[in-house]
Motif scaffolding. Structure first.
Motif, short mmCIF file in Angstrom:
data_model
loop_
_atom_site.label_atom_id
_atom_site.label_comp_id
_atom_site.label_asym_id
_atom_site.label_seq_id
_atom_site.Cartn_x
_atom_site.Cartn_y
_atom_site.Cartn_z
N TYR A 77 36.66 47.85 34.45
CA TYR A 77 35.96 47.99 33.17
C TYR A 77 36.93 47.70 32.03
N LEU A 78 36.50 46.85 31.13
CA LEU A 78 37.29 46.58 29.93
C LEU A 78 36.55 47.15 28.73
N GLN A 79 37.04 48.26 28.24
CA GLN A 79 36.46 48.88 27.06
C GLN A 79 37.10 48.27 25.83
N MET A 80 36.27 47.68 24.98
CA MET A 80 36.79 46.99 23.80
C MET A 80 36.28 47.68 22.55
N ASN A 81 37.20 48.23 21.79
CA ASN A 81 36.86 48.93 20.55
C ASN A 81 37.45 48.20 19.36
N SER A 82 36.98 48.55 18.18
CA SER A 82 37.48 47.95 16.94
C SER A 82 37.51 46.43 17.04
N LEU A 83 36.44 45.87 17.50
CA LEU A 83 36.39 44.43 17.72
C LEU A 83 36.51 43.66 16.42
N LYS A 84 37.18 42.52 16.51
CA LYS A 84 37.40 41.64 15.37
C LYS A 84 36.74 40.29 15.66
N SER A 85 36.53 39.53 14.62
CA SER A 85 35.91 38.22 14.80
C SER A 85 36.74 37.33 15.71
N GLU A 86 38.06 37.50 15.64
CA GLU A 86 38.93 36.68 16.48
C GLU A 86 38.87 37.06 17.96
N ASP A 87 38.16 38.14 18.29
CA ASP A 87 37.95 38.50 19.70
C ASP A 87 36.80 37.70 20.31
N THR A 88 36.08 36.96 19.48
CA THR A 88 34.97 36.15 19.99
C THR A 88 35.48 35.12 20.99
N ALA A 89 34.92 35.15 22.20
CA ALA A 89 35.38 34.26 23.26
C ALA A 89 34.52 34.48 24.50
N MET A 90 34.70 33.59 25.46
CA MET A 90 34.16 33.83 26.80
C MET A 90 35.22 34.61 27.56
N TYR A 91 34.83 35.71 28.14
CA TYR A 91 35.76 36.56 28.86
C TYR A 91 35.55 36.40 30.36
N TYR A 92 36.67 36.20 31.06
CA TYR A 92 36.63 35.97 32.49
C TYR A 92 37.42 37.04 33.23
N CYS A 93 36.86 37.49 34.33
CA CYS A 93 37.54 38.41 35.23
C CYS A 93 38.21 37.60 36.34
N ALA A 94 39.38 38.04 36.76
CA ALA A 94 40.10 37.38 37.85
C ALA A 94 40.67 38.44 38.77
N ALA A 95 40.85 38.06 40.03
CA ALA A 95 41.41 38.99 41.01
C ALA A 95 42.19 38.23 42.08
N ASP A 96 43.17 38.92 42.63
CA ASP A 96 43.96 38.34 43.72
C ASP A 96 45.00 39.37 44.14
N ARG A 97 45.90 38.92 45.00
CA ARG A 97 47.05 39.73 45.39
C ARG A 97 48.30 38.96 44.96
N PRO A 98 48.53 38.87 43.67
CA PRO A 98 49.65 38.05 43.19
C PRO A 98 50.98 38.73 43.42
N PHE A 99 52.02 37.95 43.30
CA PHE A 99 53.37 38.51 43.40
C PHE A 99 53.60 39.53 42.31
N SER A 100 53.09 39.22 41.13
CA SER A 100 53.20 40.13 40.01
C SER A 100 51.84 40.27 39.35
N CYS A 101 51.36 41.48 39.27
CA CYS A 101 50.05 41.73 38.65
C CYS A 101 50.23 41.68 37.14
N THR A 102 49.84 40.58 36.55
CA THR A 102 50.05 40.42 35.13
C THR A 102 48.94 39.57 34.53
N TYR A 103 48.69 39.79 33.23
CA TYR A 103 47.73 38.97 32.51
C TYR A 103 48.40 37.71 31.96
N ARG A 104 49.69 37.60 32.13
CA ARG A 104 50.44 36.50 31.51
C ARG A 104 50.33 35.19 32.27
N ASP A 105 49.87 35.25 33.53
CA ASP A 105 49.89 34.04 34.35
C ASP A 105 48.56 33.89 35.08
#
Length: 122
Positions: A77-105
């Motif tokens: 669950y991604l709870q998003m508060n205090s939303l701004k206009s720049e948050d407008t986007a298509m949001y995608y969920c991803a999953a795997d067993r990566p070497f490093s669990c990060t949103y950066r890659d």
């Protein structure tokens, strides 16, 4: 067969809140993450969560967004508060067993949802 199903997107005014859900089917979840992409912009990482619940966030959402897991770790669950206009986007969920669990890659993730649109108006 692995399937990720997102829901919860919609249209809100600036300052409002939305909660996105990502349900994983046919997959023993390890790391789950959210990414977003706006027209004409590169995809960017939003947040990630490990199987033990440890989270990490992009600088632009810290203090506003909160990521959690439930249902035996199969739903994020991604709870998003205090939303701004720049948050407008298509949001995608991803999953795997990566070497490093990060949103950066995003390249570490093999499984992706179909996306859910978030629109924030002034």
């Amino acid at each position: 067969q692995v399937q990720l199903v997102e829901s919860g997107g919609g249209s809100v005014q600036a300052g409002g809140s939305l909660r996105l859900s990502c349900a994983a089917y046919g997959y023993t979840t390890d790391c789950m993450a959210w990414f977003r992409q706006s027209p004409g912009k590169q995809r960017e990482g939003v947040a990630s969560i490990r199987s033990d619940g440890i989270t990490s966030y992009g600088e632009f959402v810290k203090g506003r967004f909160s990521l959690s897991r439930d249902n035996g770790g199969k739903t994020a669950y991604l709870q998003m508060n205090s939303l701004k206009s720049e948050d407008t986007a298509m949001y995608y969920c991803a999953a795997d067993r990566p070497f490093s669990c990060t949103y950066r890659d995003a390249g570490q993730y093999s499984y992706w949802g179909q996306g859910t649109q978030v629109s924030v108006s002034q």
